[in-house]
Scaffold this motif. Structure first.
Motif, mmCIF file in Angstrom:
data_model
loop_
_atom_site.group_PDB
_atom_site.id
_atom_site.type_symbol
_atom_site.label_atom_id
_atom_site.label_comp_id
_atom_site.label_asym_id
_atom_site.label_seq_id
_atom_site.Cartn_x
_atom_site.Cartn_y
_atom_site.Cartn_z
ATOM 1 N N CYS A 1 0.817 -1.214 0.000
ATOM 2 C CA CYS A 1 0.000 0.000 0.000
ATOM 3 C C CYS A 1 0.853 1.266 0.000
ATOM 4 C CB CYS A 1 -0.937 0.005 1.206
ATOM 5 S SG CYS A 1 -2.261 -1.223 1.115
ATOM 6 N N ARG B 1 2.982 3.371 -2.007
ATOM 7 C CA ARG B 1 3.342 3.567 -3.403
ATOM 8 C C ARG B 1 4.765 4.105 -3.568
ATOM 9 N NH1 ARG B 1 1.361 5.267 -8.442
ATOM 10 N NH2 ARG B 1 3.230 5.364 -9.755
ATOM 11 N N VAL C 1 -6.789 -2.443 -2.239
ATOM 12 C CA VAL C 1 -6.027 -1.190 -2.327
ATOM 13 C C VAL C 1 -4.552 -1.481 -2.615
ATOM 14 C CG1 VAL C 1 -5.355 0.916 -1.109
ATOM 15 C CG2 VAL C 1 -7.658 -0.030 -0.806
ATOM 16 N N THR D 1 -3.256 -4.087 -4.162
ATOM 17 C CA THR D 1 -3.101 -4.519 -5.551
ATOM 18 C C THR D 1 -3.192 -3.329 -6.491
ATOM 19 O OG1 THR D 1 -3.978 -6.722 -5.071
ATOM 20 C CG2 THR D 1 -4.079 -5.981 -7.362
ATOM 21 N N TYR D 2 -4.086 -2.392 -6.198
ATOM 22 C CA TYR D 2 -4.162 -1.169 -7.012
ATOM 23 C C TYR D 2 -2.827 -0.431 -7.021
ATOM 24 C CZ TYR D 2 -4.676 3.822 -7.721
ATOM 25 O OH TYR D 2 -4.457 5.116 -8.118
ATOM 26 N N HIS D 3 -2.250 -0.206 -5.853
ATOM 27 C CA HIS D 3 -0.977 0.527 -5.789
ATOM 28 C C HIS D 3 0.129 -0.231 -6.519
ATOM 29 C CE1 HIS D 3 -2.130 3.928 -3.353
ATOM 30 N NE2 HIS D 3 -2.663 3.138 -2.426
ATOM 31 N N GLU E 1 -0.358 0.175 -10.285
ATOM 32 C CA GLU E 1 0.026 1.511 -10.747
ATOM 33 C C GLU E 1 1.544 1.687 -10.747
ATOM 34 O OE1 GLU E 1 -2.145 4.788 -11.693
ATOM 35 O OE2 GLU E 1 -2.165 2.811 -12.656
ATOM 36 N N SER F 1 -9.435 -8.086 -6.814
ATOM 37 C CA SER F 1 -8.055 -7.878 -7.266
ATOM 38 C C SER F 1 -7.829 -8.520 -8.629
ATOM 39 C CB SER F 1 -7.061 -8.422 -6.241
ATOM 40 O OG SER F 1 -7.108 -9.836 -6.150
ATOM 41 N N LEU G 1 -9.190 -6.093 -11.128
ATOM 42 C CA LEU G 1 -8.287 -4.954 -11.300
ATOM 43 C C LEU G 1 -7.142 -5.310 -12.246
ATOM 44 C CD1 LEU G 1 -7.975 -3.531 -7.662
ATOM 45 C CD2 LEU G 1 -9.134 -2.461 -9.600
ATOM 46 N N TRP H 1 -6.327 -3.495 -15.844
ATOM 47 C CA TRP H 1 -5.066 -2.794 -16.168
ATOM 48 C C TRP H 1 -4.463 -3.359 -17.470
ATOM 49 C CZ3 TRP H 1 -7.194 -0.577 -12.369
ATOM 50 C CH2 TRP H 1 -6.665 0.577 -11.800
#
Length: 357
Positions: A61, A63, A103, A105-107, A110, A167, A170, A174
């Motif tokens: 988490c 980044r 969250v 996995t999102y970071h 990205e 996840s 997501l 992407w």
């Protein structure tokens, strides 16, 4: 030689993958792990001094920390295993699962996307983001003849499986939206060495050795497909090396077993391998105790792993019998590892792992 970045590499499956990569290949490996309760540096002890190994205590988490790690190590492969994974914990405290599995996995996506976009065209083509998921995203299989395939609709039942399903979505988004080269794998229940003691198989072994009850949800009729963790590690390497970008591969052990039969198998092996029982115990199986079933408990999971066999040539090497014998034997000869978890001392150990090569 490629540079592998493994998130969750101090966990059960992650550490098995790291050990495999460093002992069976010539690749370099950096582990990213925040060392939550399930992250255990002792699971990496046998490779901690390997010249191609590095460890970074980083939360996915964070980044900024992810950006730094990617810039420093320049990975060619990212294999994402960091996750909260215990269903019972997800029922009691779901927020940690939302934060890490969604969250986090999102970071990571990205950070990986921005890193990948800056690579030259040759390295962009070589790069892969491998997301490791679970068969629990598919929900229950009421039909005893059915199997989960790569096209089975998602129907998660618990906060854990719901956040893993999210996840997965997501990662695929992407790929579709940004072109990030990804592969996804969904595996069945793993077991083997270094398995955290809260999970079914290690809990039963450890409780039996202590003469404690062996709690089984309901009648123990729930069915799972059991995959030996080293077989899973080999499958993951097969997929990240040979898998087709954008594809999903199911990984299963071809070993459907009822929970009660798993526990009975453990008891039988302990009768043979650890005949000296705690005082007052005639047979290990006498410790089996039925407890109230957990909310939303799925009855059956079963993986159709024909795609990975057909397209990539992978099959599990261990049968349930051979893998379970190895597992019980390992827990009998590695008591220091799991006793440190039971008394909490494992969280105080850092084993002198290097922060960089």
């Amino acid at each position: 030689m490629s540079q592998f970045l493994i998130t969750g590499g101090a966990g059960f499956i992650g550490s098995a993958l790291v050990r495999f990569l460093l002992q069976e290949t010539t690749h370099q490996v950096v582990v990213v792990d925040k060392l939550s309760y399930a992250g255990n540096l002792a699971s990496l002890a046998e490779i901690k001094h390997h010249p191609d190994f590095a460890f970074e205590q980083v939360d996915i988490c964070d980044r900024a920390a992810l950006d730094r790690v990617m810039a420093q190590y320049q990975p060619d492969r990212i294999m994402h295993l960091a996750a909260e994974s215990h269903v019972d914990r997800s029922i009691d405290a779901p927020i940690a699962f939302v934060e890490t599995n969604l969250v986090g996995t999102y970071h990571l996506l990205e950070a990986a996307r921005h890193y990948w976009q800056k690579l030259d065209s040759i390295r962009q083509k070589e790069f892969i983001f491998h997301h490791i998921s679970t068969d629990e995203v598919f929900g229950d299989l009421p039909d005893s003849q059915a199997f989960f395939t790569e096209s089975t609709p998602y129907a998660p039942s618990s906060p854990y499986s719901a956040t893993k399903a999210g996840s997965d979505h997501l990662v695929r988004a992407w790929h579709r939206t940004y072109g990030l080269p990804v592969v996804v794998t969904n595996c069945s229940n793993n077991y083997g060495p270094y398995h955290f003691p809260e999970k079914l198989i290690p809990l039963m072994i450890i409780n039996a050795l202590a003469g404690k009850p062996l709690p089984i949800y309901g009648d123990g009729g729930q069915i799972r497909d059991w995959l030996y963790v080293d077989d899973h590690a080999r499958a993951l390497y097969c997929v990240v090396s040979k898998g087709k970008v954008g594809e999903t591969y199911n990984i299963g052990g071809h070993n459907e077993q009822r929970n009660i039969d798993v526990v009975l198998a453990i008891c039988a092996l302990l009768e043979e391998l650890a005949p000296q029982k705690p005082a007052g115990i005639a047979h290990y199986r006498d410790l089996i105790t039925s407890v109230a079933d957990r909310p939303g408990h799925d009855q059956r999971y079963a993986i159709d792993a024909s795609k990975i066999e057909r397209e990539l040539g992978w099959r599990p090497q261990e049968s349930f019998e051979s893998g379970m014998r190895k597992t019980v034997s390992w827990f009998l000869t590695h008591r220091t590892w799991w006793q440190a978890i039971l008394d909490g001392s494992y969280r105080l150990e850092r084993l002198g792992l290097n922060d960089g090569r």
